[in-house]
Write a protein that holds these residues in place. Sequence first.
Motif, PDB file in Angstrom:
ATOM      1  N   ALA A  88       0.850  -1.198   0.000  1.00 37.58           N
ATOM      2  CA  ALA A  88       0.000   0.000   0.000  1.00 37.58           C
ATOM      3  C   ALA A  88       0.880   1.240   0.000  1.00 37.58           C
ATOM      4  CB  ALA A  88      -0.905  -0.005   1.231  1.00 37.58           C
ATOM      5  N   GLN A  89       0.383   2.308  -0.587  1.00 34.21           N
ATOM      6  CA  GLN A  89       1.175   3.525  -0.708  1.00 34.21           C
ATOM      7  C   GLN A  89       0.521   4.689   0.021  1.00 34.21           C
ATOM      8  OE1 GLN A  89       1.992   4.411  -4.842  1.00 34.21           O
ATOM      9  NE2 GLN A  89       3.763   3.057  -4.885  1.00 34.21           N
ATOM     10  N   VAL A  90       1.374   5.540   0.576  1.00 35.67           N
ATOM     11  CA  VAL A  90       0.923   6.806   1.146  1.00 35.67           C
ATOM     12  C   VAL A  90       1.750   7.914   0.507  1.00 35.67           C
ATOM     13  CG1 VAL A  90       0.192   5.809   3.334  1.00 35.67           C
ATOM     14  CG2 VAL A  90       2.544   6.607   3.071  1.00 35.67           C
ATOM     15  N   LEU A  91       1.231   9.132   0.593  1.00 39.91           N
ATOM     16  CA  LEU A  91       1.947  10.278   0.035  1.00 39.91           C
ATOM     17  C   LEU A  91       2.717  10.973   1.149  1.00 39.91           C
ATOM     18  CD1 LEU A  91      -0.728  11.753  -2.411  1.00 39.91           C
ATOM     19  CD2 LEU A  91       1.253  10.317  -2.953  1.00 39.91           C
ATOM     20  N   LEU A  92       4.009  10.743   1.186  1.00 44.54           N
ATOM     21  CA  LEU A  92       4.865  11.393   2.169  1.00 44.54           C
ATOM     22  C   LEU A  92       4.991  12.864   1.813  1.00 44.54           C
ATOM     23  CD1 LEU A  92       6.638  10.755   4.661  1.00 44.54           C
ATOM     24  CD2 LEU A  92       8.567  10.482   3.086  1.00 44.54           C
TER      25      LEU A  92
ATOM     26  N   PHE B 193       2.697  14.741   1.356  1.00 41.88           N
ATOM     27  CA  PHE B 193       1.552  14.986   0.486  1.00 41.88           C
ATOM     28  C   PHE B 193       1.844  14.832  -1.011  1.00 41.88           C
ATOM     29  CE2 PHE B 193       0.846  17.541   4.322  1.00 41.88           C
ATOM     30  CZ  PHE B 193      -0.345  16.982   4.755  1.00 41.88           C
ATOM     31  N   PHE B 194       3.065  14.488  -1.400  1.00 40.56           N
ATOM     32  CA  PHE B 194       3.306  14.342  -2.833  1.00 40.56           C
ATOM     33  C   PHE B 194       4.331  13.261  -3.190  1.00 40.56           C
ATOM     34  CE2 PHE B 194       6.416  17.436  -1.398  1.00 40.56           C
ATOM     35  CZ  PHE B 194       7.568  17.124  -2.102  1.00 40.56           C
ATOM     36  N   ILE B 195       5.014  12.661  -2.214  1.00 45.27           N
ATOM     37  CA  ILE B 195       5.999  11.623  -2.500  1.00 45.27           C
ATOM     38  C   ILE B 195       5.378  10.258  -2.199  1.00 45.27           C
ATOM     39  CG2 ILE B 195       8.297  10.711  -2.004  1.00 45.27           C
ATOM     40  CD1 ILE B 195       9.090  13.470  -1.009  1.00 45.27           C
ATOM     41  N   PRO B 196       5.099   9.428  -3.233  1.00 47.16           N
ATOM     42  CA  PRO B 196       4.510   8.111  -2.970  1.00 47.16           C
ATOM     43  C   PRO B 196       5.541   7.154  -2.356  1.00 47.16           C
ATOM     44  CG  PRO B 196       4.963   8.380  -5.314  1.00 47.16           C
ATOM     45  CD  PRO B 196       5.281   9.692  -4.680  1.00 47.16           C
TER      46      PRO B 196
END
Length: 218
Positions: free
Chosen positions: A151-155, A157-160
């Motif tokens: 699963a991915q999150v946006l570190l 708010f913009f770095i997957p």
Amino acid sequence: MKKINQAIDRFCILHPNFGIPNLMLYVVIGNVVLGLLSNFSNGSFLSFFSYTLSGLLHGQVWRLVTFVLIPESTSPFYLLITCYFYYWIGSTLEREWGTAKFTIYYLSGVLLTALGATITSLITGYDWQVAGAEYVNLAMFFAFATLYPDAQVLLFFFIPVKIKWMAILDACYFAYIIFFCAASRYWIGVVLPLVALLNFFVFFAPEIGRFAKREQTR
């Protein structure tokens, strides 16, 4: 640990109505409320909710659970971001496991934290205080990362970033905290991450083995 894990699974199957539905919703609401109220009160406000052995011995039994409601930071922005993140993780785990197993996992982490603080206080003779559920929540994050490593999150708010890499960083953070606190003889800082990891390994020892084999075959 495998037998304990199997016993928990049997209990959840036999008692499907056990647990607190939407448990993380109540936790994050408590975090937000206490975080916002603390900005309009003096510094002793949150200590009323923290866990201490002396408070427990004086009949303040609410401290066994209310320390979980103390936020990691009272900064409104950081508070909302972390609460949303933990709510997302917790609600996902509850849907995956069911309410019974998720409630057991989270509350066992809470009770092990209180037990660890109690034993540390008795051994050292110092009344250690636990304010917040940082390690309980990080153990919940480890559970999420084990079940959903890709699963991915946006570190920022913009770095997957994949969850499994964040979990590795958190594991390094745990190791650093344990080593640093042991070197400084800050024993509560050693015990709390260890009991959180113990709770995680009780539930995930079989999963970790399967995950490791899966990664080796890639």
